[in-house]
Every structure is written in structure tokens, then in C-alpha cells.
Design a protein around this motif. Structure first.
Motif, PDB file in Angstrom:
ATOM      1  N   LEU A  90       0.988  -0.981   0.111  1.00  0.00           N
ATOM      2  CA  LEU A  90      -0.106  -0.203   0.068  1.00  0.00           C
ATOM      3  C   LEU A  90       0.863   1.182  -0.082  1.00  0.00           C
ATOM      4  CD1 LEU A  90      -2.723   1.399   0.111  1.00  0.00           C
ATOM      5  CD2 LEU A  90      -2.302   1.375   2.774  1.00  0.00           C
ATOM      6  N   TYR A  91       1.775   1.538   0.773  1.00  0.00           N
ATOM      7  CA  TYR A  91       2.495   2.668   0.517  1.00  0.00           C
ATOM      8  C   TYR A  91       3.656   2.292  -0.311  1.00  0.00           C
ATOM      9  CZ  TYR A  91       7.149   5.303   1.305  1.00  0.00           C
ATOM     10  OH  TYR A  91       7.892   6.184   1.192  1.00  0.00           O
ATOM     11  N   LYS A 113       1.133   4.453  -2.910  1.00  0.00           N
ATOM     12  CA  LYS A 113       0.347   6.049  -2.889  1.00  0.00           C
ATOM     13  C   LYS A 113       1.699   6.243  -3.583  1.00  0.00           C
ATOM     14  CE  LYS A 113      -2.787   5.059  -0.223  1.00  0.00           C
ATOM     15  NZ  LYS A 113      -4.587   5.668  -0.131  1.00  0.00           N
ATOM     16  N   GLN A 114       3.123   5.586  -3.000  1.00  0.00           N
ATOM     17  CA  GLN A 114       4.124   6.437  -3.401  1.00  0.00           C
ATOM     18  C   GLN A 114       4.058   6.384  -5.098  1.00  0.00           C
ATOM     19  OE1 GLN A 114       6.074   8.534  -1.502  1.00  0.00           O
ATOM     20  NE2 GLN A 114       4.544   7.191  -0.141  1.00  0.00           N
ATOM     21  N   HIS A 161       4.936  -2.305  -6.416  1.00  0.00           N
ATOM     22  CA  HIS A 161       3.622  -2.588  -5.582  1.00  0.00           C
ATOM     23  C   HIS A 161       2.999  -4.474  -5.960  1.00  0.00           C
ATOM     24  CE1 HIS A 161      -0.467  -2.642  -4.575  1.00  0.00           C
ATOM     25  NE2 HIS A 161      -1.048  -2.295  -6.031  1.00  0.00           N
ATOM     26  N   LYS A 168      -8.649  -1.009  -9.042  1.00  0.00           N
ATOM     27  CA  LYS A 168      -9.158   0.346  -7.435  1.00  0.00           C
ATOM     28  C   LYS A 168     -10.168  -0.186  -7.214  1.00  0.00           C
ATOM     29  CE  LYS A 168      -6.245   4.146  -8.572  1.00  0.00           C
ATOM     30  NZ  LYS A 168      -5.836   5.512  -8.751  1.00  0.00           N
ATOM     31  N   ARG A 185     -10.678  -1.517  -3.003  1.00  0.00           N
ATOM     32  CA  ARG A 185     -11.231  -1.227  -2.396  1.00  0.00           C
ATOM     33  C   ARG A 185     -11.695  -2.147  -1.035  1.00  0.00           C
ATOM     34  NH1 ARG A 185     -13.058   2.663  -5.999  1.00  0.00           N
ATOM     35  NH2 ARG A 185     -11.607   4.723  -5.103  1.00  0.00           N
TER      36      ARG A 185
END
Length: 191
Positions: A61-62, A65-66, A72, A161, A165
Motif C-alpha cells: 500500500l505504501y 501511494k508513492q 507494488h 481500484k 477498495r
């Protein structure tokens, strides 16, 4: 591959996995009379795999987000492989062990006395409160994971996406609660 084929494949895999787990948890297929010597270590391995997957999911997840899609993807593939290894180990354990471990049983004979159950008291309620959603969500998250992987690998980002979720928090809950369930039931294992 068409979406229809993928949905059928995911449904088939999900039904197969759930059926195998139910059959083995009900002890409908007899395992060996004497389990192999490595059998008692499988729950610890399963907890380790679940804990590792929890960490990998958060790191993944980190990285997304980057904006680092490559890392990922690699982390998610690794997490999927470790979760698959967990599933094999879980199934193997339930095949090899032909008895259940009741929460609060300190006798070692698989039958908790009323006194033992009373001693476990509120912790047993907490244990079941964690265990039941863990089991239900573990069964339900598999198709979400498979579909989100397919969408992600196909770079169908918007569809990926939408699935993630739901898939991510459920998968994370399942891996974390798996470790908690192990830590709570561990004192009652008598191998």
C-alpha cells in the motif's frame, strides 16, 4: 481471456477451496493414524505466513501511494504466493490432525470441562468474536483477491481500484486476525 472465463475460473477455484476446507474441518476424509512429526509446527508456520502477509500488504500500500507500481506488483505477487502457501499448510494441518482444539480446553483430551470453559470465560467470547468473522471473510475474500489480481496484471486500473477498495481491508483483516486467533488458541494445543 474473456471476463466470462475469468469469472468462471475464479468461481471454480473459490468453490473448490471452500469445499476442501469444509470437508477437512469436518474430518470427512481420514488422515493418517499418527500425524507426521512436523504437524505441530504447521499452526506456527501459518501464523508466521499470515503475519508476513500483513506486513507485505501494508508495504505494498505504501509503494502504490508513492506511485511505484513495479514494487507494488512484486509485493502483491509475493503476498499472494505466501497466502497460497498458507492455504496449503492450513489444509495439510487439518488433514493430518483428526481432532479440533476447543478454546479453553486445558485437559489435552479435546473435551473442555465446564470449569475449563468458565475459566476461559470472556476470552472465549472474544476468541469467537474474532474467529467467526475471520473464517467468513477468509472464504469471501478469495474471489476478490483473484479478480483484483487479474485486473491489476491486465493494467485495468479503475476496475482494479474498485475491487481493491474491498479486497485490501478484508485481506488485511484476515491475515492479522489469523495471527491473533493463533496466539489465542496456542495455549490449548496438545500435540
Amino acid at each position: 481471456m474473456t471476463d466470462k472465463f475469468i469469472f468462471r475460473f475464479v468461481a471454480g477455484v473459490t468453490i473448490f477451496v471452500i469445499a476442501v476446507v469444509v470437508i477437512l474441518n469436518r474430518h470427512l476424509i481420514p488422515g493418517p493414524a499418527v500425524p507426521p512429526s512436523f504437524t505441530p509446527y504447521l499452526p506456527l508456520l501459518n501464523a508466521f505466513l499470515n503475519g508476513t502477509c500483513s506486513i507485505l500488504l501494508l508495504v505494498s500500500l505504501y509503494f502504490i501511494k508513492q506511485g511505484n507500481i513495479t514494487v507494488h506488483k512484486r509485493l502483491n505477487i509475493l503476498t499472494f504466493c505466501l497466502s497460497s502457501l498458507f492455504l496449503v499448510s492450513y489444509i495439510l494441518f487439518h488433514y493430518l490432525m483428526q481432532h479440533d482444539t476447543p478454546y479453553g480446553d486445558t485437559s489435552g483430551d479435546g473435551i473442555a470441562s465446564p470449569e475449563e470453559r468458565a475459566t476461559a470465560g470472556g476470552l472465549r467470547t472474544l476468541y469467537l468474536t474474532i474467529l467467526v468473522p475471520h473464517i467468513v471473510l477468509a472464504a469471501g475474500v478469495l474471489p476478490l483477491i483473484l479478480l483484483s489480481f487479474y485486473r491489476g496484471l491486465q493494467m485495468q486500473v479503475e476496475k482494479h481500484k474498485k475491487l481493491v477498495r474491498w479486497a485490501f481491508p478484508i485481506w488485511l483483516f484476515v491475515t492479522v486476525s489469523g495471527v491473533v486467533v493463533y496466539l489465542m488458541i496456542k495455549p490449548y494445543y496438545h500435540f
